[in-house]
Design a protein around this motif. Structure first.
Motif, PDB file in Angstrom:
ATOM      1  N   GLY A   4       0.789  -1.218   0.000  1.00 56.02           N
ATOM      2  CA  GLY A   4       0.000   0.000   0.000  1.00 56.02           C
ATOM      3  C   GLY A   4       0.827   1.276   0.000  1.00 56.02           C
ATOM      4  O   GLY A   4       0.290   2.360  -0.121  1.00 56.02           O
ATOM      5  N   THR A   5       2.136   1.152   0.134  1.00 55.79           N
ATOM      6  CA  THR A   5       3.015   2.316   0.106  1.00 55.79           C
ATOM      7  C   THR A   5       3.404   2.604  -1.334  1.00 55.79           C
ATOM      8  O   THR A   5       3.749   1.708  -2.079  1.00 55.79           O
ATOM      9  CB  THR A   5       4.294   2.066   0.931  1.00 55.79           C
ATOM     10  OG1 THR A   5       3.919   1.748   2.261  1.00 55.79           O
ATOM     11  CG2 THR A   5       5.190   3.282   0.933  1.00 55.79           C
ATOM     12  N   ARG A   6       3.332   3.863  -1.716  1.00 54.15           N
ATOM     13  CA  ARG A   6       3.633   4.256  -3.083  1.00 54.15           C
ATOM     14  C   ARG A   6       4.827   5.204  -3.065  1.00 54.15           C
ATOM     15  O   ARG A   6       4.884   6.115  -2.240  1.00 54.15           O
ATOM     16  CB  ARG A   6       2.406   4.945  -3.672  1.00 54.15           C
ATOM     17  CG  ARG A   6       2.458   5.206  -5.128  1.00 54.15           C
ATOM     18  CD  ARG A   6       1.083   5.651  -5.624  1.00 54.15           C
ATOM     19  NE  ARG A   6       0.722   6.967  -5.154  1.00 54.15           N
ATOM     20  CZ  ARG A   6       0.983   8.085  -5.805  1.00 54.15           C
ATOM     21  NH1 ARG A   6       1.644   8.053  -6.938  1.00 54.15           N
ATOM     22  NH2 ARG A   6       0.606   9.241  -5.326  1.00 54.15           N
ATOM     23  N   LEU A   7       5.764   4.990  -3.972  1.00 57.23           N
ATOM     24  CA  LEU A   7       6.905   5.878  -4.080  1.00 57.23           C
ATOM     25  C   LEU A   7       6.478   7.185  -4.738  1.00 57.23           C
ATOM     26  O   LEU A   7       5.702   7.183  -5.686  1.00 57.23           O
ATOM     27  CB  LEU A   7       8.016   5.237  -4.898  1.00 57.23           C
ATOM     28  CG  LEU A   7       8.731   4.057  -4.264  1.00 57.23           C
ATOM     29  CD1 LEU A   7       9.760   3.491  -5.233  1.00 57.23           C
ATOM     30  CD2 LEU A   7       9.409   4.460  -2.978  1.00 57.23           C
ATOM     31  N   SER A   8       6.992   8.262  -4.240  1.00 54.63           N
ATOM     32  CA  SER A   8       6.719   9.574  -4.806  1.00 54.63           C
ATOM     33  C   SER A   8       7.528   9.757  -6.085  1.00 54.63           C
ATOM     34  O   SER A   8       8.698   9.407  -6.143  1.00 54.63           O
ATOM     35  CB  SER A   8       7.107  10.643  -3.787  1.00 54.63           C
ATOM     36  OG  SER A   8       6.948  11.922  -4.320  1.00 54.63           O
ATOM     37  N   VAL A   9       6.893  10.311  -7.098  1.00 58.03           N
ATOM     38  CA  VAL A   9       7.574  10.570  -8.368  1.00 58.03           C
ATOM     39  C   VAL A   9       7.948  12.039  -8.414  1.00 58.03           C
ATOM     40  O   VAL A   9       7.112  12.914  -8.199  1.00 58.03           O
ATOM     41  CB  VAL A   9       6.696  10.206  -9.576  1.00 58.03           C
ATOM     42  CG1 VAL A   9       7.389  10.579 -10.877  1.00 58.03           C
ATOM     43  CG2 VAL A   9       6.354   8.729  -9.557  1.00 58.03           C
ATOM     44  N   THR A  10       9.206  12.305  -8.696  1.00 56.99           N
ATOM     45  CA  THR A  10       9.703  13.665  -8.836  1.00 56.99           C
ATOM     46  C   THR A  10       9.698  14.032 -10.310  1.00 56.99           C
ATOM     47  O   THR A  10      10.119  13.246 -11.156  1.00 56.99           O
ATOM     48  CB  THR A  10      11.140  13.771  -8.278  1.00 56.99           C
ATOM     49  OG1 THR A  10      11.102  13.423  -6.891  1.00 56.99           O
ATOM     50  CG2 THR A  10      11.700  15.163  -8.430  1.00 56.99           C
ATOM     51  N   THR A  11       9.211  15.224 -10.619  1.00 57.64           N
ATOM     52  CA  THR A  11       9.238  15.720 -11.995  1.00 57.64           C
ATOM     53  C   THR A  11      10.418  16.665 -12.134  1.00 57.64           C
ATOM     54  O   THR A  11      10.568  17.603 -11.353  1.00 57.64           O
ATOM     55  CB  THR A  11       7.934  16.453 -12.339  1.00 57.64           C
ATOM     56  OG1 THR A  11       6.842  15.534 -12.205  1.00 57.64           O
ATOM     57  CG2 THR A  11       7.973  16.992 -13.760  1.00 57.64           C
ATOM     58  N   ILE A  12      11.248  16.394 -13.129  1.00 57.88           N
ATOM     59  CA  ILE A  12      12.379  17.267 -13.457  1.00 57.88           C
ATOM     60  C   ILE A  12      11.961  18.066 -14.691  1.00 57.88           C
ATOM     61  O   ILE A  12      11.814  17.508 -15.777  1.00 57.88           O
ATOM     62  CB  ILE A  12      13.657  16.462 -13.769  1.00 57.88           C
ATOM     63  CG1 ILE A  12      13.957  15.413 -12.692  1.00 57.88           C
ATOM     64  CG2 ILE A  12      14.832  17.410 -14.030  1.00 57.88           C
ATOM     65  CD1 ILE A  12      14.352  15.950 -11.365  1.00 57.88           C
ATOM     66  N   GLY A  13      11.740  19.353 -14.507  1.00 59.32           N
ATOM     67  CA  GLY A  13      11.380  20.233 -15.615  1.00 59.32           C
ATOM     68  C   GLY A  13      12.627  20.909 -16.148  1.00 59.32           C
ATOM     69  O   GLY A  13      13.452  21.393 -15.381  1.00 59.32           O
ATOM     70  N   ILE A  14      12.766  20.914 -17.469  1.00 62.64           N
ATOM     71  CA  ILE A  14      13.968  21.473 -18.092  1.00 62.64           C
ATOM     72  C   ILE A  14      13.571  22.601 -19.049  1.00 62.64           C
ATOM     73  O   ILE A  14      12.743  22.408 -19.941  1.00 62.64           O
ATOM     74  CB  ILE A  14      14.741  20.386 -18.847  1.00 62.64           C
ATOM     75  CG1 ILE A  14      15.128  19.274 -17.882  1.00 62.64           C
ATOM     76  CG2 ILE A  14      15.973  20.979 -19.536  1.00 62.64           C
ATOM     77  CD1 ILE A  14      15.692  18.049 -18.553  1.00 62.64           C
ATOM     78  N   ALA A  61      10.362  16.524 -18.026  1.00 65.40           N
ATOM     79  CA  ALA A  61       9.519  17.334 -18.899  1.00 65.40           C
ATOM     80  C   ALA A  61      10.439  18.384 -19.510  1.00 65.40           C
ATOM     81  O   ALA A  61      11.072  19.152 -18.780  1.00 65.40           O
ATOM     82  CB  ALA A  61       8.396  17.987 -18.116  1.00 65.40           C
ATOM     83  N   VAL A  62      10.541  18.380 -20.834  1.00 69.08           N
ATOM     84  CA  VAL A  62      11.467  19.281 -21.519  1.00 69.08           C
ATOM     85  C   VAL A  62      10.680  20.283 -22.353  1.00 69.08           C
ATOM     86  O   VAL A  62       9.918  19.893 -23.248  1.00 69.08           O
ATOM     87  CB  VAL A  62      12.444  18.496 -22.434  1.00 69.08           C
ATOM     88  CG1 VAL A  62      13.421  19.445 -23.119  1.00 69.08           C
ATOM     89  CG2 VAL A  62      13.189  17.434 -21.635  1.00 69.08           C
ATOM     90  N   GLU A  63      10.868  21.565 -22.057  1.00 69.51           N
ATOM     91  CA  GLU A  63      10.224  22.599 -22.851  1.00 69.51           C
ATOM     92  C   GLU A  63      10.865  22.624 -24.248  1.00 69.51           C
ATOM     93  O   GLU A  63      12.088  22.543 -24.381  1.00 69.51           O
ATOM     94  CB  GLU A  63      10.384  23.962 -22.184  1.00 69.51           C
ATOM     95  CG  GLU A  63       9.717  25.081 -22.957  1.00 69.51           C
ATOM     96  CD  GLU A  63       9.877  26.431 -22.303  1.00 69.51           C
ATOM     97  OE1 GLU A  63       9.333  27.404 -22.867  1.00 69.51           O
ATOM     98  OE2 GLU A  63      10.517  26.537 -21.254  1.00 69.51           O
ATOM     99  N   GLY A  64      10.061  22.725 -25.273  1.00 64.98           N
ATOM    100  CA  GLY A  64      10.577  22.824 -26.625  1.00 64.98           C
ATOM    101  C   GLY A  64      11.305  21.584 -27.083  1.00 64.98           C
ATOM    102  O   GLY A  64      12.313  21.681 -27.783  1.00 64.98           O
ATOM    103  N   ALA A  65      10.790  20.410 -26.719  1.00 62.66           N
ATOM    104  CA  ALA A  65      11.480  19.147 -27.045  1.00 62.66           C
ATOM    105  C   ALA A  65      11.593  18.913 -28.541  1.00 62.66           C
ATOM    106  O   ALA A  65      12.450  18.134 -28.986  1.00 62.66           O
ATOM    107  CB  ALA A  65      10.767  17.962 -26.378  1.00 62.66           C
ATOM    108  N   ALA A  66      10.785  19.572 -29.340  1.00 58.96           N
ATOM    109  CA  ALA A  66      10.890  19.422 -30.795  1.00 58.96           C
ATOM    110  C   ALA A  66      11.757  20.525 -31.392  1.00 58.96           C
ATOM    111  O   ALA A  66      12.032  20.514 -32.588  1.00 58.96           O
ATOM    112  CB  ALA A  66       9.498  19.471 -31.428  1.00 58.96           C
ATOM    113  N   GLY A  67      12.207  21.450 -30.567  1.00 62.28           N
ATOM    114  CA  GLY A  67      13.009  22.581 -31.047  1.00 62.28           C
ATOM    115  C   GLY A  67      14.318  22.677 -30.277  1.00 62.28           C
ATOM    116  O   GLY A  67      15.145  21.779 -30.307  1.00 62.28           O
TER     117      GLY A  67
END
Length: 73
Positions: A4-14, A61-67
């Motif tokens: 029942g314990t869930r690991l927390s997911v960290t988001t790395i924004g770039i 999460a990468v801003e402008g991943a297509a650019g």
């Protein structure tokens, strides 16, 4: 891990720029955990992944991943 314990997911924004990228680490509630500015060079990917390794459950999460962010994405 206990049942029942869930690991927390960290988001790395770039946020990539021509000569640097800024990375932020956020917990699941959006609380800022850390920031890092990295110079874009041959070592940028390793520097970023070494920094992000402290959060074993992470997503990027990468801003402008297509650019402009394509290289780091």
């Amino acid at each position: 891990m206990a049942k029942g314990t869930r690991l927390s997911v960290t988001t790395i924004g770039i946020d990539p720029h021509k000569s640097s990228l800024t990375a932020v680490a956020l917990d699941e509630t959006g609380h800022l955990l850390a920031t890092r500015r990295i110079t874009v060079n041959a070592a940028a990917y390793k520097t970023l992944t070494d920094w992000a390794a402290r959060w074993p459950q992470r997503r990027f999460a990468v801003e402008g991943a297509a650019g402009l962010g394509r290289g780091i994405a």
